[in-house]
Design a protein around this motif. Structure first.
Motif, PDB file in Angstrom:
ATOM      1  N   THR A  15       0.844  -1.192   0.000  1.00  0.00           N
ATOM      2  CA  THR A  15       0.000   0.000   0.000  1.00  0.00           C
ATOM      3  C   THR A  15       0.881   1.244   0.000  1.00  0.00           C
ATOM      4  O   THR A  15       2.043   1.223   0.436  1.00  0.00           O
ATOM      5  N   GLU A  16       0.325   2.339  -0.480  1.00  0.00           N
ATOM      6  CA  GLU A  16       1.062   3.606  -0.488  1.00  0.00           C
ATOM      7  C   GLU A  16       1.352   4.068   0.933  1.00  0.00           C
ATOM      8  O   GLU A  16       2.413   4.639   1.210  1.00  0.00           O
TER       9      GLU A  16
ATOM     10  N   GLU B   7       4.493   2.363   2.163  1.00  0.00           N
ATOM     11  CA  GLU B   7       5.715   2.912   1.574  1.00  0.00           C
ATOM     12  C   GLU B   7       6.065   4.266   2.191  1.00  0.00           C
ATOM     13  O   GLU B   7       7.228   4.558   2.476  1.00  0.00           O
ATOM     14  N   THR B   8       5.044   5.086   2.404  1.00  0.00           N
ATOM     15  CA  THR B   8       5.283   6.420   2.972  1.00  0.00           C
ATOM     16  C   THR B   8       5.782   6.329   4.407  1.00  0.00           C
ATOM     17  O   THR B   8       6.784   6.966   4.784  1.00  0.00           O
TER      18      THR B   8
ATOM     19  N   ASP C 279      -4.469   6.290   4.382  1.00  0.00           N
ATOM     20  CA  ASP C 279      -3.867   7.463   3.744  1.00  0.00           C
ATOM     21  C   ASP C 279      -2.945   8.149   4.732  1.00  0.00           C
ATOM     22  O   ASP C 279      -3.214   8.172   5.942  1.00  0.00           O
TER      23      ASP C 279
END
Length: 587
Positions: free
Chosen positions: A56-57, A60-61, A100
């Motif tokens: 998932t993003e 990674e973040t 998010d």
């Protein structure tokens, strides 16, 4: 939804499962378990565990961010499995699956760890104090301080006191510690002083008719640091009352202290009422004027027992004995260890004896004691089998200092020390004056604005060293929290008191012109006290050093390593202030 958060990091519970939430905070800790990223997100209110799944993003973040970066996350609250519940966290039953992430403030590589005590030195901690304050212990201490000050304000108002402010820029005063001075741009060559305490102003408020005043007052003194004193500035609960005697001051302050320490002391017992101990009695029984009453042992002056004695170690000296019950059976290691401790305090050694089952004294100095010595010591010290007695001999001040420390240490080692209690006392009947042994000069021993107990008659008729003052300290667990006094409100008595200390009338009239002028227009009898806020919080937080309870303290050299103070001024600023700088020459 709010731009930054729908909930705090200490708010989510099992009832919030399946809710969509937004949190913001600092990345406190990170663990990668089997490819799944678990992150503790921290804010002022607490910690919430986040979960980021690989691929998932969000994963990674978050994986790229250093600890202590500030982020905003959106996600869904889910239950932790029963085996993963963390009972030590209020949020320990849930975690948030992150959907998010927004980076609000990226952090550089940290100079030390926030989520663990890595033994970083004090200077480094003060240089990065904004990071140090993120630690749980420091955050808790500062919030304790906030709560204590809030409670003080509430309780003082309920007791009928009025909160008032006094000036920060004022005149220098000849008594007390060194002033911090501030140059006046509009009055070249003249200086303000930052107040060492609001002493004169709070008395002037009483003369002005306000009756009961209090203030959480900043005070500034140019003095050296120590464990229970911060250099530069500190805060105190400043209090003054009109038409009062000593006990009238004691009652509200004793009530305040009892309630504060019961409320914030973590369940530790508060002894009340507070005993009143005369200064000279405290010096003899405890060796100082700030006794730790948790040590349930007392010193006994036995100087007279050895007057004319042939035992040279005691003859002609001040001798203090410390009887310790239930100690005679201790090993030689115990006695030697306490002797080593005494040497660390400055003693040449520590003499001792113990009382055997037959009542006879044994030990290194027993053979030097006459039958009469033994008889008197047994009666005066209340000796019975099992007692041990430790002796200190020398000059009064030296013996007092050493034996005061030995008293507390012996109590701890021998099981006569009470933990988890706050034991308060009032120290009263301070001598008004003391003599400088080097110069022979008589000077004030405490607060020069105090009323002598016998008024003008005592000042005129008594030896100055026999004059007692209406002065008092409040002490808790060996820490002096406060000094106070019934004030000298009569001009002629004040002038006489200063005259005895070597101040001529013109000097006093000049230095204290405002006070004396006010006294001559009708001054009520008044008195007050000023407990140290920093020391109160230090005791409640069980911290050994006062800097651990102050958000932004100076270091031992009165420097602010974080902000770089003190600083030099450029020439234009010096010119504006009509100043030139003369630096000390290298030695």
């Amino acid at each position: 939804m709010h731009r930054y958060r729908s909930h705090s990091c200490g708010e989510l519970r099992a009832t919030d499962v399946q809710s969509d939430v937004r949190l913001s905070g600092w990345l406190h800790n990170r663990r990668d378990l089997g490819g799944i990223l678990f992150i503790d997100l921290r804010d002022h209110h607490g910690i919430t565990q986040l979960v980021a799944r690989p691929g998932t993003e969000a994963y990674e973040t978050l994986d790229r961010q250093t600890k202590e970066s500030v982020v905003r996350i959106d996600g869904k609250v889910v239950s932790r499995g029963a085996e993963n519940v963390n009972p030590e966290l209020p949020t320990g039953e849930v975690e948030v699956e992150v959907a998010d992430v927004e980076i609000l403030g990226a952090a550089q590589q940290l100079p030390f760890q926030i989520n663990a005590d890595d033994g970083v030195g004090e200077e480094r901690r003060l240089e990065y104090r904004f990071l140090d304050l993120r630690r749980e212990r420091m955050h808790r201490n500062i919030m304790l301080r906030t709560a204590v000050i809030s409670a003080i304000r509430h309780k003082m108002t309920a007791l009928g006191f009025n909160e008032m402010a006094t000036p920060i820029l004022t005149a220098t005063s000849p008594e007390g510690a060194r002033d911090f001075v501030v140059p006046s741009r509009l009055n070249p060559g003249k200086f303000y002083a930052l107040p060492q305490a609001p002493q004169q102003f709070k008395q002037l408020l009483m003369i002005s008719g306000f009756d009961r005043y209090f203030q959480i007052a900043p005070c500034f003194r140019d003095e050296d640091a120590r464990a229970d004193r911060s250099p530069g500035e500190f805060y105190q609960l400043d209090v003054e009352m009109s038409f009062v005697e000593q006990e009238d001051v004691f009652r509200p302050i004793e009530k305040l202290m009892t309630e504060l320490f019961e409320e914030f002391g973590g369940g530790r017992h508060v002894t009340s009422p507070f005993p009143r101990i005369p200064f000279r009695e405290s010096m003899l029984k405890y060796g100082n004027d700030k006794p730790d009453l948790r040590a349930e042992l007392e010193l006994v002056d036995i100087t007279d027992v050895f007057e004319g004695s042939e035992f040279k170690a005691f003859a002609g000296k001040h001798v203090r004995a410390l009887p310790v019950p239930d100690t005679a059976g201790q090993s030689r290691k115990f006695f030697d260890g306490l002797g080593e401790y005494a040497v660390e305090q400055g003693a040449k050694g520590l003499a001792w004896v113990r009382v055997g089952d037959d009542g006879a004294l044994a030990g290194p100095i027993a053979k030097f004691l006459t039958e009469e010595n033994v008889k008197v010591l047994t009666e005066r010290l209340g000796l019975v089998p099992g007692h041990a007695v430790f002796f200190g001999a020398g000059e009064f001040d030296e013996v007092s200092k050493i034996m005061s420390a030995v008293r507390v240490e012996a109590a701890k080692r021998a099981g006569h020390f009470v933990e988890d209690e706050f034991r308060f006392c009032w120290i009263v009947d301070f001598p008004m004056y003391e003599k400088d042994e080097d110069t022979g000069k008589i000077d004030f021993s405490h607060n020069p604005f105090s009323m002598p107990q016998g008024g003008m008659a005592d000042l005129e008729e008594k030896d100055p060293l026999d004059v007692l003052a209406w002065q008092y300290d409040i002490v808790c667990n060996g820490i002096e929290l406060s000094s106070g006094a019934i004030r000298n409100h009569e001009p002629e008595i004040m002038l006489k008191a200063f005259e005895i200390a070597g101040y001529d009338r013109d000097t006093v009239e000049h230095e204290f012109a405002g006070m004396l002028r006010a006294f001559r227009f009708g001054a009520p009898p008044h008195g007050g006290i000023a407990p140290g806020v920093d020391r109160i919080v230090m005791l409640l937080a069980d911290e050994p050093n006062i800097r651990e309870t102050i958000a932004f303290p100076l270091n031992q050299n009165a420097q602010d390593l974080m902000m770089g103070a003190p600083t030099e001024l450029d020439e234009s600023r010096l010119k504006e202030l009509s100043l030139t700088v003369r630096k000390p020459q290298p030695k």
